[in-house]
Design a protein around this motif. Sequence first.
Motif, PDB file in Angstrom:
ATOM      1  N   PRO A  88       0.794  -1.241   0.000  1.00  0.00           N
ATOM      2  CA  PRO A  88       0.000   0.000   0.000  1.00  0.00           C
ATOM      3  C   PRO A  88       0.823   1.286   0.000  1.00  0.00           C
ATOM      4  CG  PRO A  88      -0.831  -1.552   1.629  1.00  0.00           C
ATOM      5  CD  PRO A  88       0.446  -2.115   1.118  1.00  0.00           C
ATOM      6  N   GLU A  89       2.036   1.268   0.536  1.00  0.00           N
ATOM      7  CA  GLU A  89       2.815   2.519   0.612  1.00  0.00           C
ATOM      8  C   GLU A  89       3.383   2.975  -0.726  1.00  0.00           C
ATOM      9  OE1 GLU A  89       5.322  -0.453   3.051  1.00  0.00           O
ATOM     10  OE2 GLU A  89       3.307  -0.353   2.241  1.00  0.00           O
ATOM     11  N   HIS A  90       3.265   2.145  -1.756  1.00  0.00           N
ATOM     12  CA  HIS A  90       3.759   2.518  -3.080  1.00  0.00           C
ATOM     13  C   HIS A  90       2.599   3.000  -3.949  1.00  0.00           C
ATOM     14  CE1 HIS A  90       7.597   0.808  -2.053  1.00  0.00           C
ATOM     15  NE2 HIS A  90       7.072  -0.395  -1.859  1.00  0.00           N
ATOM     16  N   ALA A  91       2.809   4.141  -4.596  1.00  0.00           N
ATOM     17  CA  ALA A  91       1.768   4.677  -5.482  1.00  0.00           C
ATOM     18  C   ALA A  91       1.539   3.748  -6.667  1.00  0.00           C
ATOM     19  CB  ALA A  91       2.168   6.070  -5.964  1.00  0.00           C
ATOM     20  N   SER A  92       2.572   3.084  -7.136  1.00  0.00           N
ATOM     21  CA  SER A  92       2.471   2.093  -8.211  1.00  0.00           C
ATOM     22  C   SER A  92       3.452   0.967  -7.895  1.00  0.00           C
ATOM     23  CB  SER A  92       2.777   2.727  -9.571  1.00  0.00           C
ATOM     24  OG  SER A  92       4.073   3.279  -9.580  1.00  0.00           O
ATOM     25  N   PRO A  93       3.192  -0.222  -8.406  1.00  0.00           N
ATOM     26  CA  PRO A  93       4.063  -1.360  -8.087  1.00  0.00           C
ATOM     27  C   PRO A  93       5.528  -1.079  -8.428  1.00  0.00           C
ATOM     28  CG  PRO A  93       2.064  -2.109  -9.162  1.00  0.00           C
ATOM     29  CD  PRO A  93       2.063  -0.620  -9.257  1.00  0.00           C
ATOM     30  N   VAL A  94       6.417  -1.613  -7.603  1.00  0.00           N
ATOM     31  CA  VAL A  94       7.860  -1.419  -7.773  1.00  0.00           C
ATOM     32  C   VAL A  94       8.488  -2.773  -8.097  1.00  0.00           C
ATOM     33  CG1 VAL A  94      10.000  -0.694  -6.649  1.00  0.00           C
ATOM     34  CG2 VAL A  94       7.849   0.494  -6.131  1.00  0.00           C
ATOM     35  N   THR A  95       9.266  -2.814  -9.169  1.00  0.00           N
ATOM     36  CA  THR A  95       9.942  -4.062  -9.546  1.00  0.00           C
ATOM     37  C   THR A  95      10.969  -4.452  -8.499  1.00  0.00           C
ATOM     38  OG1 THR A  95       9.667  -3.520 -11.889  1.00  0.00           O
ATOM     39  CG2 THR A  95      11.294  -5.200 -11.340  1.00  0.00           C
ATOM     40  N   ILE A  96      10.985  -5.736  -8.151  1.00  0.00           N
ATOM     41  CA  ILE A  96      11.916  -6.221  -7.133  1.00  0.00           C
ATOM     42  C   ILE A  96      12.600  -7.503  -7.617  1.00  0.00           C
ATOM     43  CG2 ILE A  96      10.585  -5.251  -5.211  1.00  0.00           C
ATOM     44  CD1 ILE A  96       9.600  -8.185  -4.688  1.00  0.00           C
ATOM     45  N   ASP A  97      13.691  -7.842  -6.940  1.00  0.00           N
ATOM     46  CA  ASP A  97      14.342  -9.129  -7.110  1.00  0.00           C
ATOM     47  C   ASP A  97      13.999  -9.955  -5.881  1.00  0.00           C
ATOM     48  OD1 ASP A  97      15.964 -11.336  -7.305  1.00  0.00           O
ATOM     49  OD2 ASP A  97      17.817 -10.222  -7.660  1.00  0.00           O
ATOM     50  N   PRO A  98      13.230 -11.035  -6.026  1.00  0.00           N
ATOM     51  CA  PRO A  98      12.798 -11.785  -4.848  1.00  0.00           C
ATOM     52  C   PRO A  98      13.951 -12.374  -4.042  1.00  0.00           C
ATOM     53  CG  PRO A  98      12.348 -13.028  -6.841  1.00  0.00           C
ATOM     54  CD  PRO A  98      12.768 -11.654  -7.277  1.00  0.00           C
ATOM     55  N   ALA A  99      15.101 -12.554  -4.676  1.00  0.00           N
ATOM     56  CA  ALA A  99      16.254 -13.106  -3.956  1.00  0.00           C
ATOM     57  C   ALA A  99      16.805 -12.094  -2.944  1.00  0.00           C
ATOM     58  CB  ALA A  99      17.338 -13.523  -4.939  1.00  0.00           C
ATOM     59  N   PRO A 151       5.293  -7.910   7.708  1.00  0.00           N
ATOM     60  CA  PRO A 151       3.834  -7.992   7.746  1.00  0.00           C
ATOM     61  C   PRO A 151       3.182  -6.802   7.039  1.00  0.00           C
ATOM     62  CG  PRO A 151       4.737  -8.617   9.861  1.00  0.00           C
ATOM     63  CD  PRO A 151       5.891  -8.110   9.040  1.00  0.00           C
ATOM     64  N   GLY A 152       2.152  -7.091   6.266  1.00  0.00           N
ATOM     65  CA  GLY A 152       1.438  -6.054   5.528  1.00  0.00           C
ATOM     66  C   GLY A 152       1.881  -5.923   4.082  1.00  0.00           C
ATOM     67  N   ASP A 153       2.977  -6.586   3.698  1.00  0.00           N
ATOM     68  CA  ASP A 153       3.459  -6.506   2.316  1.00  0.00           C
ATOM     69  C   ASP A 153       2.530  -7.264   1.370  1.00  0.00           C
ATOM     70  OD1 ASP A 153       5.645  -4.984   2.905  1.00  0.00           O
ATOM     71  OD2 ASP A 153       7.107  -6.615   2.803  1.00  0.00           O
ATOM     72  N   LYS A 154       2.529  -6.805   0.121  1.00  0.00           N
ATOM     73  CA  LYS A 154       1.800  -7.503  -0.951  1.00  0.00           C
ATOM     74  C   LYS A 154       2.731  -7.597  -2.158  1.00  0.00           C
ATOM     75  CE  LYS A 154      -2.815  -6.043   0.503  1.00  0.00           C
ATOM     76  NZ  LYS A 154      -3.126  -7.341   1.097  1.00  0.00           N
ATOM     77  N   LEU A 155       2.997  -8.825  -2.574  1.00  0.00           N
ATOM     78  CA  LEU A 155       3.886  -9.052  -3.713  1.00  0.00           C
ATOM     79  C   LEU A 155       3.120  -9.705  -4.855  1.00  0.00           C
ATOM     80  CD1 LEU A 155       7.091 -10.437  -1.928  1.00  0.00           C
ATOM     81  CD2 LEU A 155       6.440  -8.058  -2.364  1.00  0.00           C
TER      82      LEU A 155
END
Length: 196
Positions: free
Chosen positions: A58-69, A75-79
Motif C-alpha cells: 500500500p505505501e507505493h503509489a504504483s508497483p515497484v519491480t523487485i528481485d525476490p532473492a 507484515p502487511g506486504d503484498k507481492l
Amino acid sequence: MKFSTRGIVAGALGLGLLAGGSTFALWNANTVVDAGQIEAGNLGVQAVDNVLWVDASPEHASPVTIDPADFRTVPGDKLERTQDLTVTLVGDNLKADLLVTSSALTFTGLPTPAPAAAITGTYTLIGKNGAAVSTPTALGQPTTLTVDRAAAKDSTATSATYTVRINLGFADVDGLVFANAKAALGDVTYKVTQVR
C-alpha cells in the motif's frame, strides 16, 4: 453337297465364337483432378521466460519491480509475480481446457509448532486485454479455463497469450513468529486438453 454343307456349318460356328468370345471396344474417356488436402491442426502450451516480481504494498503509489532473492518481506506486504503463457490453437473447431495446477505454499524456518499461516497466495489468469479471465484461486488448487478457437476463425492468429499472476499477502501478526522464515511457491503446471 456334303462338302458345301460342312462349309456352312463351320462358318456358322466361327461367327458364334467371335460373337461370344470377345468384347467390342466402346469409347470411353477419363480425367484426374486434385481433390486438395486436409491439414491437421495443433495444440500446445508454452511458458514465456518473462517472469516479473513487483512490490504492490500500500505505501507505493504504483508497483515497484523487485528481485525476490534480495527482497525481505514484513507484515502487511503484498507481492505479485507475473509470467506470460502462450496457448497454441490451430484448428477451426478447436476448443480446449487450460488447466493450471500449483503447489501449495510451504514454509521453512518456522517455530514448532508452527502458527496459523499468515501468508496467503492466490493466482489469476489475465487475458490479452488485461482483464481477469479466471477468479483468484488459492495456490494448491486447480482452475480450468476453456479457450475457444472458433471465436477467432476470422483471425489469422493461431495462439493466445495469457498472464499468470500470483499474489502473495503477508498479514499482520503478533510477535516475530514469521521472522526469517522462507515461503516456497513450488511448481506451477499448465496443461491443455481438447474438448468437443
